[in-house]
Design a protein around this motif. Sequence first.
Motif, mmCIF file in Angstrom:
data_model
loop_
_atom_site.group_PDB
_atom_site.id
_atom_site.type_symbol
_atom_site.label_atom_id
_atom_site.label_comp_id
_atom_site.label_asym_id
_atom_site.label_seq_id
_atom_site.Cartn_x
_atom_site.Cartn_y
_atom_site.Cartn_z
ATOM 1 N N ALA A 86 -0.039 0.997 9.254
ATOM 2 C CA ALA A 86 1.073 1.847 8.825
ATOM 3 C C ALA A 86 1.977 2.272 9.981
ATOM 4 O O ALA A 86 2.982 2.947 9.759
ATOM 5 N N THR A 104 -4.691 0.330 -2.452
ATOM 6 C CA THR A 104 -3.539 0.448 -3.351
ATOM 7 C C THR A 104 -3.153 -0.866 -4.022
ATOM 8 O O THR A 104 -2.895 -0.884 -5.236
ATOM 9 N N GLY A 112 1.589 3.819 3.844
ATOM 10 C CA GLY A 112 2.321 2.567 4.000
ATOM 11 C C GLY A 112 3.263 2.305 2.842
ATOM 12 O O GLY A 112 3.256 3.023 1.834
ATOM 13 N N GLU A 154 3.270 0.188 0.449
ATOM 14 C CA GLU A 154 2.685 -0.056 -0.870
ATOM 15 C C GLU A 154 2.443 1.237 -1.640
ATOM 16 O O GLU A 154 2.483 1.259 -2.874
ATOM 17 N N ASP A 155 2.209 2.335 -0.910
ATOM 18 C CA ASP A 155 1.967 3.617 -1.574
ATOM 19 C C ASP A 155 3.233 4.181 -2.202
ATOM 20 O O ASP A 155 3.169 4.991 -3.130
ATOM 21 N N PRO A 188 -9.966 -2.479 5.530
ATOM 22 C CA PRO A 188 -9.211 -2.717 4.294
ATOM 23 C C PRO A 188 -9.976 -3.541 3.269
ATOM 24 O O PRO A 188 -9.758 -3.392 2.058
ATOM 25 N N GLY A 246 -5.299 0.713 4.819
ATOM 26 C CA GLY A 246 -4.865 0.176 3.536
ATOM 27 C C GLY A 246 -5.980 -0.567 2.820
ATOM 28 O O GLY A 246 -7.160 -0.413 3.114
ATOM 29 N N SER A 253 1.308 4.793 -8.414
ATOM 30 C CA SER A 253 1.044 5.701 -7.302
ATOM 31 C C SER A 253 1.719 7.038 -7.585
ATOM 32 O O SER A 253 2.925 7.093 -7.855
#
Length: 402
Positions: free
Chosen positions: A185, A123, A140, A142-143, A94, A120, A149
């Motif tokens: 995730a 993002t 995940g 955040e997406d 990440p 991750g 996004s």
Amino acid sequence: MFRWYRRFICIAASAALVGVVAGCGGSDDRGASKDLSGEPVKISLVGDIDAPALGVTTPQLRDAAVAAVEAVNRDGGINGRPLELTVCNTQGDPNIAAKCARTSINDGDAASVGTYAIAGGATPVFTAARFPTIGNFPLGPEDFDSPFSYPIVGGTPSAGTCSVALLADVVGVKKIGVLYSEAPASAAGNIVLERALSARGLKATRFTALPPNATDLTPYMTEVAQGSDAVVLVMAPVTAARVVKTARGLGLDTDLVSVSLATKQLTELGRAAERLYQCSLLRPASAGGPGIDQMLREMKAANITPDVDDTATNAWLAVHLFAQVAATLDEITPATVAAAMDRLTDGDLSAIAPPLNTTEPFAGTADTWPRLFNPTVWYGQIADGKIALLRDNAVNPFQPAE
């Protein structure tokens, strides 16, 4: 610092930076960019191209994006300007993914396309910079939360719900186990599965975690198969292929379902892949159709041997979707691209997926996944080494079975 790759794809010496497509200099006897002029329109792809820490490799992700960029440039680029792609390998880290994202932003890219980073990291950086990510593969939370996004597929929620719907509603299995790769995730994916099972009055027989670098998969497959008539494989396609091979070697009669495997993986599995159920987030290559045919032609034109799965098709679509949107803009910047994506109501995805409407998510998902615009999936099963569709059209797995 640079060397040539497939004639006009440059590769930087950096461990993370995999490639730059078009605008690198040099000549191309296929005419990909010789008639283009002006400042290049730059985009990036951040992906787990080679991620040994996760046991994941996705070169098909890069190859599909490369083929799409070359095709866009052959067709005149972005209003006569060359389209340039930088591919950055996260290596499954990440921190490297975050660095890839910062590099894309600082280098003046207009957007990122086809992001696929299991661990991750990218993002949040893109979101903080108000930088659009088009066709990012949503894994995940955040997406699905970032207002910048713009996923083409339903990612983790659609894949998990599809797996349960396919086994319970189509095949008729009730005793379902889950084997999942340990990754950031994973928690979100398991919640999706629990919801899908609960909606059908079911509970998983067991959840078994698979460590990222496990070499002997036998104990994990043996454990999850106990008391299960079918097992959902929640993991990257390359890992799922290893699990399938292990299960067949053990002689287990358990039904298995995974996300769509790549062409190369199916070939390597051979007879072991037969009867494997598949949840494809996009129309499988084996199903054909005008959009699939176009993608395969573009790969051939780029001297790329097609190795197609959802991640590859998604990256190919993401490049073409960006090109569609960018061609409508007088000024191409992250801000103008994001604004155009916010207004998109009929993004052409070549019948590989429904037209993309980003102005509102599909009904029934906005409260949990506000950036889930396309939940549809394709039910399939491997027969003679190819994905044979179990339904003629894409289905919404969140809707009750007919």
